[in-house]
Design an enzyme around this catalytic site. Structure first.
Site, short mmCIF file in Angstrom:
data_model
loop_
_atom_site.label_atom_id
_atom_site.label_comp_id
_atom_site.label_asym_id
_atom_site.label_seq_id
_atom_site.Cartn_x
_atom_site.Cartn_y
_atom_site.Cartn_z
N ASN A 152 -1.75 9.63 -9.85
CA ASN A 152 -1.33 8.84 -9.96
C ASN A 152 -2.10 8.77 -8.96
O ASN A 152 -2.58 8.83 -7.73
CB ASN A 152 0.39 10.10 -8.76
CG ASN A 152 1.78 8.67 -8.67
OD1 ASN A 152 1.53 7.72 -9.29
ND2 ASN A 152 1.47 8.67 -7.20
N GLU A 153 -1.78 7.10 -8.45
CA GLU A 153 -2.97 6.31 -8.02
C GLU A 153 -3.84 6.80 -7.61
O GLU A 153 -4.30 7.32 -6.02
CB GLU A 153 -1.68 5.70 -7.33
CG GLU A 153 -0.76 4.75 -7.47
CD GLU A 153 -0.16 4.37 -5.97
OE1 GLU A 153 0.01 4.86 -4.94
OE2 GLU A 153 0.58 3.17 -6.72
N GLU A 312 4.98 0.71 -10.81
CA GLU A 312 5.45 0.77 -9.79
C GLU A 312 5.55 -1.11 -9.41
O GLU A 312 4.65 -0.85 -8.68
CB GLU A 312 4.92 1.64 -9.03
CG GLU A 312 4.85 3.24 -8.88
CD GLU A 312 4.58 3.53 -8.41
OE1 GLU A 312 3.99 3.63 -6.94
OE2 GLU A 312 3.68 4.92 -8.54
N TRP A 320 6.39 1.76 4.40
CA TRP A 320 5.15 2.30 4.50
C TRP A 320 4.20 1.04 5.41
O TRP A 320 3.10 1.18 5.06
CB TRP A 320 4.10 2.72 3.78
CG TRP A 320 4.35 2.41 2.59
CD1 TRP A 320 5.06 2.88 1.35
CD2 TRP A 320 2.90 1.41 1.99
NE1 TRP A 320 4.79 1.60 0.66
CE2 TRP A 320 4.08 1.41 0.46
CE3 TRP A 320 2.60 0.52 2.09
CZ2 TRP A 320 3.28 0.07 -0.36
CZ3 TRP A 320 2.29 -1.09 1.73
CH2 TRP A 320 2.44 -0.94 1.08
N HIS A 363 13.00 4.29 1.39
CA HIS A 363 12.38 3.45 0.20
C HIS A 363 12.98 3.67 -0.60
O HIS A 363 13.86 3.65 -0.76
CB HIS A 363 11.21 4.61 -0.57
CG HIS A 363 9.80 3.21 -1.54
ND1 HIS A 363 10.40 2.76 -1.98
CD2 HIS A 363 8.69 3.21 -0.90
CE1 HIS A 363 9.54 2.00 -2.97
NE2 HIS A 363 8.33 1.47 -2.19
C1 GLA Z 1 2.98 4.57 -4.29
C2 GLA Z 1 2.72 6.08 -4.81
C3 GLA Z 1 4.88 6.29 -5.13
C4 GLA Z 1 5.36 6.04 -4.52
C5 GLA Z 1 5.21 4.36 -4.04
C6 GLA Z 1 5.82 4.04 -2.46
O1 GLA Z 1 2.92 3.52 -5.22
O2 GLA Z 1 2.24 5.92 -6.22
O3 GLA Z 1 4.99 8.32 -5.91
O4 GLA Z 1 4.78 6.99 -3.36
O5 GLA Z 1 3.68 3.85 -3.26
O6 GLA Z 1 5.73 2.79 -2.33
#
Ligand code: GLA
Length: 678
Positions: A152-153, A312, A320, A363
């Site tokens: 992920n990211e 996303e 955040w 969130h």
């Molecule tokens: C990122 C992450 C998610 C979540 C979002 C919140 O994009 O990939 O898991 O934490 O931020 O904005």
């Protein structure tokens, strides 16, 4: 990019991150019913489930995931099944404390959140490939699994680790890059300066905190290494998945958005079967619609012009930023459909159900804390219907005739310490140029500096290209020579790929094409501005940057009217080969920049998609036998715009003009005379 491994879903995908393991099982049936009601077609599962999937090393518990995938399949919802490797469990770090990352100041970070691991740790790599392999083996043939969501990211929280393991990996990367020739490295890094000469590979360290400014090339190679190191983790996981399930495409979610600059996505994108991106709004950005468009165009370009997925974004506020603003009425729909306009073939959110516990409990989500009795839920259901109505848009592309050069190397190098001005931000400079094109409704692609096929564009813009290698400079020169129009922004072409200044005058690599010669840079102090005069709007001003330039073939279109450079060219135009090259040696106010770019594009023969009132975004997606014109009202005044065809969101025929509702969206299918072929 593989052509065989495509996401095979009908229409535009719709969904979000689904984390049912955070809820009791009674809730899952309700989730299924509500997903169906909203038109959800695919969800990403298991992204942060490592601790539950592998309770101790090599011991797996797939009972929950089995049920989740079964349930999704029974309800006709596809799974984008994640490898959970972004969040190693506590047991892993207790067994392998050396896998914890170390920051620039030598501080070892602790586990307890996510993405807190050293990218070069062999123990981490083995554990990540272990769980990825176990998932692949178990679910390769599961009918619900439509795509792999790898990690992920990458690099979101741990793009750099400065530990000894990373130092050794960095040295290996350098040995490969410099052919094991330490002299070549010393030469490239200019280590005769400040007694930095290396006699042994073992002397080379990551750019840890040190007393004075770091060596620029050391820094730049470090950024390149960090991006490559994470990329090798991605490809290793992808290959494990591919071996088990050769037909299932793999993606990982990029972060092409403001401020994230850790990865060179030009190097990453060809390794993905499906390119996907995450994009979030900055609460303080008054024109975040421009950020969405820019990131969408860049992601589409990374995907080689093919459609991509928005993996996303948020239905409302994130959690955040210092203050997290909610979206205004209609903004969520405009945001989502703007991503589609810029090439997304699917829209997904973080996340399906708003959490009640954990760091992201504040969130937003598709199903908010308030449940279905909420505005967001209504908007989510509406969006599902909209995406359903736009199903035929899937697979269509973009007809841009303007390209903007984008390069992570140039960005890293320019934003490193000890520059003439510390106020230059690559993405802001590019957005300054992108914004007036967006406002005028001009379609834009992004290209790497050494793109082989520039000739398909009429106009190429390089707003900020501090670093360019010889191949990149030669490609841009050839484009102009063959009749193209190129516009270059200040402080471009200054250094080569090793960050060595290109000698003989500024702007180094582009002097000849631009027909100018600069001998000294005059960056402006915060708050300082200069007046401009010439063939530009009266009252034009500039800030941030100026340079002493003389003409060596170009004409001055505007000059400085005051300050130490009064009378010196600030905007020049040069005929080179059969083309034209413009140089903007300063940073004009937005209205002046818009006027300058309008003139440049008009001379280059680039027209907007359609004349639209201010505040209306217009974007074309090009299909095989129809074009899809997206009109999005960001100004809230609505509009009547010439068009003919079918408005897809309402299904109504359009004759002569289409009504864009206040704050709303219209998408018109225009039939083209002849089918274009696939
Ligand atoms: C990122 C992450 C998610 C979540 C979002 C919140 O994009 O990939 O898991 O934490 O931020 O904005």
């Amino acid at each position: 990019m593989s052509t065989e491994r495509r996401l095979r879903l009908p229409g535009l995908a719709y969904g979000g991150d689904y984390n049912p393991e955070q809820w009791p099982e009674e809730v899952w049936a309700q989730d299924m019913a509500l997903m169906r009601a909203a038109g959800v077609t695919m969800v990403s599962v298991g992204i942060f489930s490592w601790a539950l999937l592998e309770p101790s090393q090599g011991v797996y518990d797939f009972s929950r995931m089995d049920k989740i995938l079964e349930l999704l399949h029974d309800h006709g919802i596809a799974a984008d099944l994640a490898t959970p490797t972004a969040a190693p469990p506590a047991w892993f770090f207790r067994a392998h404390p050396a896998a914890l990352p170390v920051d620039r100041d030598g501080r070892t970070l602790s586990y307890g959140s996510r993405q807190t691991f050293c990218p070069s740790s062999p123990a981490y790599r083995a554990a990540a490939l272990g769980i990825a392999g176990a998932l692949a083996e178990r679910y390769a043939d599961h009918p619900a699994v439509a795509m792999w969501h790898v990690h992920n990211e990458y690099g979101c929280h741990n793009a750099e680790c400065f530990c000894d393991t990373s130092a050794a990996a960095f040295r290996n990367w350098l040995r490969a890059k410099y052919g094991n020739d330490l002299d070549a490295l010393n030469d490239a890094w200019g280590t005769a300066f400040w007694s930095q000469w290396y006699y042994d590979w073992a002397e080379i360290l990551p750019p840890r905190a040190t007393g004075a400014d770091p060596n620029p090339t050391h820094q730049l190679d470090w950024r390149r290494f960090c991006s490559d190191e994470l990329l090798s983790l991605f490809t290793a996981e992808r290959d494990v998945l591919r071996r088990a399930a050769p037909a299932i495409p793999a993606t990982t979610n990029f972060m092409v958005m403001h401020n994230f600059d850790a990865l060179d996505y030009w190097r990453w994108a060809p390794e993905l079967d499906v390119v996907s991106n995450d994009h979030y709004l900055r609460s303080t950005d008054p024109e975040s619609q421009i950020d969405i468009a820019l990131s969408g165009d860049l992601v589409r370009s990374l995907a080689g012009g093919r459609p991509w997925l928005l993996m996303e974004h948020s239905t409302g506020a994130v959690n955040w930023q210092p203050v997290n603003r909610a979206k205004t009425p209609g903004e969520m729909r405009r945001n989502a459909l703007a991503h589609v306009a810029h090439g997304a073939d699917g829209i997904a959110y973080f996340q399906w159900r708003a959490a009640k516990a954990g760091a992201e409990q504040w969130h937003s989500a598709m199903l908010p804390h308030a449940g279905t009795d909420s505005q967001i839920w209504q908007d989510v259901v509406q969006l599902g219907a909209d995406l359903g109505a736009l199903a035929e848009v899937r697979g269509s592309t973009s007809p841009a005739r303007v390209a903007i050069v984008w390069d992570w190397n140039a960005r890293w190098a320019m934003e490193a310490p000890s520059q003439p001005s510390g106020a230059l931000r690559f993405q802001d400079l590019v957005r300054d140029w992108y914004a007036p094109l967006w406002k005028a409704g001009v379609a834009v692609d992004f290209v790497r500096p050494d793109a082989p096929d520039l000739d398909r564009y009429q106009l190429v813009l390089a707003p900020s290209l501090y670093l360019v290698d010889d191949a990149g400079a030669a490609g841009l020169a050839a484009f102009v020579e063959h009749g193209g129009t190129l516009a270059v922004g200040f402080h471009s072409g200054a250094v080569d790929e090793n960050c060595h200044v290109r000698l003989g005058g500024y702007p180094g690599a582009f002097r000849e094409i631009l027909g100018v010669h600069g001998d000294e840079l005059f960056p402006l102090l915060p708050g300082q501005s200069l007046t401009l005069a010439g063939q530009i709007p009266p009252g034009a001003s500039a800030d941030l940057w100026s340079e002493r330039l003389r003409l060596t073939g170009a004409q001055a279109v505007a000059t400085y009217a005051d300050g130490p450079l009064a009378g010196v060219p600030a905007l020049t135009r040069h005929t080179y080969g059969s083309g034209t090259a413009w140089y903007l040696a300063t940073h004009p106010d937005p209205a002046t920049l818009a006027a300058v770019l309008q003139r440049i594009r008009q001379e280059a023969g680039v027209r907007p998609e359609r004349e639209v009132p201010d505040g209306i975004e217009v974007v074309r997606r090009r299909g095989t036998d129809a074009d899809y014109l997206f009109f999005i009202d960001h100004a809230g005044h609505g509009a009547e715009i010439p068009a003919d065809g079918i408005e897809l969101l309402t299904g109504k025929p359009v004759t002569g003009s289409v009504t864009v509702p206040e704050g709303g969206v219209a998408v018109v299918r225009e039939q083209v005379a002849e089918a274009r072929g696939a």
